[in-house]
Scaffold this motif. Structure first.
Motif, mmCIF file in Angstrom:
data_model
loop_
_atom_site.group_PDB
_atom_site.id
_atom_site.type_symbol
_atom_site.label_atom_id
_atom_site.label_comp_id
_atom_site.label_asym_id
_atom_site.label_seq_id
_atom_site.Cartn_x
_atom_site.Cartn_y
_atom_site.Cartn_z
ATOM 1 N N UNK A 57 1.029 -1.175 0.090
ATOM 2 C CA UNK A 57 -0.050 -0.171 0.070
ATOM 3 C C UNK A 57 0.782 1.421 0.073
ATOM 4 N N UNK A 58 1.760 1.269 -0.943
ATOM 5 C CA UNK A 58 2.751 2.596 -1.130
ATOM 6 C C UNK A 58 3.351 3.071 0.093
ATOM 7 N N UNK A 59 3.944 1.922 0.832
ATOM 8 C CA UNK A 59 4.659 2.362 2.162
ATOM 9 C C UNK A 59 4.053 2.312 3.422
ATOM 10 N N UNK A 60 2.798 1.790 3.373
ATOM 11 C CA UNK A 60 1.924 1.908 4.767
ATOM 12 C C UNK A 60 2.641 1.120 5.899
ATOM 13 N N UNK A 61 3.570 0.294 5.571
ATOM 14 C CA UNK A 61 4.113 -0.519 6.753
ATOM 15 C C UNK A 61 5.501 0.110 7.125
ATOM 16 N N UNK A 62 6.148 1.193 6.664
ATOM 17 C CA UNK A 62 7.037 1.895 6.980
ATOM 18 C C UNK A 62 6.904 2.527 8.188
ATOM 19 N N UNK A 63 7.919 2.478 9.073
ATOM 20 C CA UNK A 63 7.912 3.492 10.347
ATOM 21 C C UNK A 63 9.199 4.215 10.311
ATOM 22 N N UNK A 64 8.555 5.507 10.509
ATOM 23 C CA UNK A 64 9.817 6.348 10.406
ATOM 24 C C UNK A 64 10.487 6.526 11.568
ATOM 25 N N UNK A 65 11.796 7.102 11.883
ATOM 26 C CA UNK A 65 12.416 7.400 13.048
ATOM 27 C C UNK A 65 12.092 8.757 13.473
#
Length: 139
Positions: free
Chosen positions: A131-139
């Protein structure tokens, strides 16, 4: 907002693990006819369905439907990856035969440390694709 912000790899891997670890359960809930077919090139193809969803009432959430939707999202994300990443994630999370990590890295003829590095890269790429980066967690 940066286009490529710094990613918290550990938290992102945990989210990807949680999503992919539920794959086998989703296939069982959605039913075999809704599970993606995997080709020899590890391309995931959703089987044709006639959208036969049985709803008892409008207020009850249809688990089967939700499982099918989640399978479609996973399939779409997997197909955006290269063949090696798809293969690695399939062997780890999606194969009906539960395979140990040792058996997987022996299959690929790589060291244990290289296997975990490659798996981490594949998981981050999956997080970017889902989903276009929905799982990415930013610092």
């Amino acid at each position: 907002m940066l286009l490529f912000p710094e990613i918290d790899r550990k938290k992102t891997k945990k989210k990807v693990h949680d999503v992919l670890n539920s794959y086998r359960s989703l296939v069982r809930i959605a039913g075999e006819k809704h599970s993606p077919k995997v080709t020899t090139a590890y391309i995931f193809e959703m089987k044709n369905n006639d959208s036969e969803f049985s709803r008892k009432t409008e207020k009850i959430v249809d688990r089967k439907y939700l499982a099918e939707v989640e399978l479609a999202k996973i399939t779409e994300a997997m197909n955006q990856l290269d063949t090696y990443d798809r293969q690695l994630l399939y062997d780890k999370y999606m194969d009906r035969n539960f395979t140990t990590n040792i058996a997987i890295y022996m299959k690929y003829h790589v060291s244990e440390s290289k296997f975990y590095r490659e798996l981490e890269k594949a998981m981050i790429r999956f997080a970017e694709s889902y989903e276009s980066g929905k799982l990415l967690i930013e610092k």
